[in-house]
Design an enzyme around this catalytic site. Structure first.
Site, PDB file in Angstrom:
ATOM      1  CG  LEU A 136      -1.978  -1.052   1.374  1.00 17.29           C
ATOM      2  CD1 LEU A 136      -2.737  -0.866   2.680  1.00 17.29           C
ATOM      3  CD2 LEU A 136      -2.934  -1.053   0.191  1.00 17.29           C
ATOM      4  CG  ASP A 137       0.598   4.222  -3.044  1.00 17.81           C
ATOM      5  OD1 ASP A 137       1.456   3.422  -3.458  1.00 17.81           O
ATOM      6  OD2 ASP A 137      -0.259   4.749  -3.777  1.00 17.81           O
ATOM      7  CD  GLN A 138       5.470   7.617   3.740  1.00 14.94           C
ATOM      8  OE1 GLN A 138       6.056   7.882   2.687  1.00 14.94           O
ATOM      9  NE2 GLN A 138       5.904   8.035   4.907  1.00 14.94           N
ATOM     10  CG  ASN A 234       1.394   5.442  -7.402  1.00 20.72           C
ATOM     11  OD1 ASN A 234       2.281   6.236  -7.662  1.00 20.72           O
ATOM     12  ND2 ASN A 234       1.364   4.808  -6.235  1.00 20.72           N
TER      13      ASN A 234
END
Length: 295
Positions: A136-138, A234
């Protein structure tokens, strides 16, 4: 038998003779490995006469009632901005907070979900490891899956599309959508500044398919349920920008406002077939209240 003893999520054992707790557990859970039993004890899943006990040498007396809670989230671990939703011999499912990296970057080496889980499993046994299955993105919060062996990691990654049955996000985006539901299909590529961009030219990058449905909206914002058919880097962020409704707080992908003080993206549902038992598991993380606080 009282109601407490009827709880299907707890195994009950009455102590017949004096013994220390760990040897007692090894006997009553003789189908599990010693390391597995020790980890159950360390995680805080064992109660003696309704009192939580983690010491291996706790002295049991005849007549004591030992309760073993099934798949209980780790109590013994001290995590920062994350918690365990589920753990067994093969996998760990966590709930990651916004702002926490999945894995180390050039700027952050220590405070990551991967590092915290690695430290946790090594406390249970020095040779234990965890493996990243997906990221998961930050600044994205929500449900994330890790493997505890390389074999299981490979099984999950190599059969991801077949194993994963449901993968949903909730996204707060800018503006009012014209359509209440739709699908975005494009090919994604990364440019020199590490931003994914979308192309409608077939095979110009990796195929990405995103389904979305409106939950609620006004003239300024829309809250969407988003389901991934593919899992590209993304992907949702790039597709929302392409749709003309960037995710709030996502300056990299076209957002100009940030009313909630964070990226408006949350991985709220992950359902998959267990890579070893083939059992269907489904995990849901509550959507942050800030996502709903617009009129």
């Amino acid at each position: 038998m009282n109601k407490k003893r009827q709880n299907p999520n707890i195994n009950y054992f009455e102590v017949k003779e004096e013994n220390e707790l760990l040897p007692f557990l090894l006997r009553v859970m003789d189908k599990r490995s010693r390391n597995s039993v020790k980890s159950i004890l360390t995680r805080g899943q064992v109660y003696v006469n309704s009192n939580n006990v983690t010491k291996h040498n706790h002295q049991l007396k005849k007549g004591d009632l030992v309760e073993i809670q099934k798949n209980k989230a780790a109590k013994a671990a001290d995590f920062s901005n994350m918690n365990i939703l589920y753990e067994d011999e093969e996998i760990i499912v966590i709930e990651k907070g916004a702002g926490l990296l999945s894995i180390a970057s050039n700027k952050e080496k220590s405070l990551t979900a991967y590092k915290q889980l690695t430290d946790y499993v090594k406390k249970l046994h020095p040779k234990n490891r965890v493996f990243i299955v997906h990221r998961l993105d930050q600044d994205t919060s929500g449900v994330m899956l890790f493997a505890k062996t390389e074999k299981v990691k490979n099984e999950l990654q190599n059969n991801w599309k077949k194993i994963v049955k449901e993968r949903k996000y909730v996204a707060l985006v800018e503006g009012a959508l014209q359509q209440t539901k739709g699908t975005i299909k494009s090919w994604l590529k990364e440019n020199k500044v590490f931003k994914m961009y979308s192309s409608q030219n077939p095979n110009d990058g990796k195929l990405a398919i995103t389904h979305y449905e409106l939950i609620k909206s006004n003239q300024e914002f829309s809250l969407l349920s988003v389901q991934l058919e593919t899992g590209r880097k993304n992907q949702i962020r790039a597709h929302m920008e392409e749709l003309g409704h960037p995710i709030v707080g996502d300056k990299k992908y076209g957002s100009s406002v940030n009313p909630i003080g964070r990226l408006g993206l949350h991985a709220n549902i992950l359902a998959f077939m267990h890579p070893v038992t083939n059992e269907l598991l489904r995990f849901e993380s509550e959507v942050p209240k800030a996502f709903f606080n617009f009129r």
